[in-house]
Write a protein that holds these residues in place. Structure first.
Motif, PDB file in Angstrom:
ATOM      1  N   ASN A 110       0.824  -1.210   0.000  1.00 28.36           N
ATOM      2  CA  ASN A 110       0.000   0.000   0.000  1.00 28.36           C
ATOM      3  C   ASN A 110       0.857   1.259   0.000  1.00 28.36           C
ATOM      4  O   ASN A 110       0.598   2.201  -0.750  1.00 28.36           O
ATOM      5  N   ARG A 111       1.904   1.264   0.824  1.00 32.65           N
ATOM      6  CA  ARG A 111       2.772   2.436   0.899  1.00 32.65           C
ATOM      7  C   ARG A 111       3.538   2.657  -0.406  1.00 32.65           C
ATOM      8  O   ARG A 111       3.681   3.796  -0.861  1.00 32.65           O
ATOM      9  N   GLU A 112       4.036   1.585  -0.988  1.00 30.62           N
ATOM     10  CA  GLU A 112       4.793   1.707  -2.240  1.00 30.62           C
ATOM     11  C   GLU A 112       3.914   2.220  -3.377  1.00 30.62           C
ATOM     12  O   GLU A 112       4.334   3.073  -4.155  1.00 30.62           O
ATOM     13  N   LEU A 113       2.712   1.669  -3.493  1.00 27.01           N
ATOM     14  CA  LEU A 113       1.818   2.122  -4.557  1.00 27.01           C
ATOM     15  C   LEU A 113       1.402   3.579  -4.326  1.00 27.01           C
ATOM     16  O   LEU A 113       1.349   4.361  -5.274  1.00 27.01           O
ATOM     17  N   ALA A 114       1.132   3.933  -3.082  1.00 25.93           N
ATOM     18  CA  ALA A 114       0.793   5.320  -2.784  1.00 25.93           C
ATOM     19  C   ALA A 114       1.936   6.255  -3.171  1.00 25.93           C
ATOM     20  O   ALA A 114       1.703   7.311  -3.769  1.00 25.93           O
ATOM     21  N   ALA A 115       3.152   5.866  -2.860  1.00 22.17           N
ATOM     22  CA  ALA A 115       4.313   6.675  -3.239  1.00 22.17           C
ATOM     23  C   ALA A 115       4.400   6.817  -4.756  1.00 22.17           C
ATOM     24  O   ALA A 115       4.693   7.898  -5.266  1.00 22.17           O
ATOM     25  N   GLY A 116       4.132   5.730  -5.463  1.00 18.21           N
ATOM     26  CA  GLY A 116       4.137   5.794  -6.927  1.00 18.21           C
ATOM     27  C   GLY A 116       3.061   6.727  -7.453  1.00 18.21           C
ATOM     28  O   GLY A 116       3.291   7.489  -8.398  1.00 18.21           O
ATOM     29  N   LEU A 117       1.882   6.680  -6.853  1.00 18.18           N
ATOM     30  CA  LEU A 117       0.798   7.554  -7.277  1.00 18.18           C
ATOM     31  C   LEU A 117       1.148   9.026  -7.030  1.00 18.18           C
ATOM     32  O   LEU A 117       0.724   9.906  -7.772  1.00 18.18           O
ATOM     33  N   LEU A 118       1.908   9.248  -5.986  1.00 13.39           N
ATOM     34  CA  LEU A 118       2.306  10.611  -5.648  1.00 13.39           C
ATOM     35  C   LEU A 118       3.635  10.985  -6.312  1.00 13.39           C
ATOM     36  O   LEU A 118       4.178  12.060  -6.044  1.00 13.39           O
TER      37      LEU A 118
END
Length: 122
Positions: A110-118
């Protein structure tokens, strides 16, 4: 599931940037799981609800990725679905063997994908 998708859709429409909203939802789910992991003895009873929330979120992502109207490239859409399927399998594994250390993979995804989205490194 329909209610969750509808609620997600309504909230997403209210934000200026859907990617930021998706990242926020992922980070919220990760924070909830992290809090349970960190306070396992006191918060273990919250695990099922947190896993359900995360599963609903990923189901919405997978549903969106498989929609013919989705403008993302096919490869990206396939990656989202594959990652979502992995998350669902991990969720089942955690439910079958609930231990705090088993939450790390879900939290990190979840954190990695959120970072990618941001558009930033985690």
């Amino acid at each position: 599931m329909h209610h969750a998708a509808k609620a997600y859709g309504q909230v997403a429409q209210q934000t200026a940037n859907p990617r930021e909203r998706e990242a926020d939802l992922l980070l919220d789910a990760a924070a909830r799981l992290q809090a349970i992991r960190d306070g396992w003895d006191a918060r273990r009873s919250e695990l099922d609800a947190a896993l359900l929330n995360n599963r609903k979120l990923w189901t919405i992502f997978m549903t969106s990725a498989t929609s013919p109207e989705n403008p993302l490239p096919v490869g990206v859409r396939q990656n989202v679905v594959n990652l979502g399927l992995f998350v669902l399998k991990q969720t089942i594994a955690v439910l079958a063997n609930p231990k705090p250390e088993n939450l790390g993979t879900l939290i990190n995804i979840n954190r990695e994908l959120a970072a990618g989205l941001l558009n930033r490194a985690a």
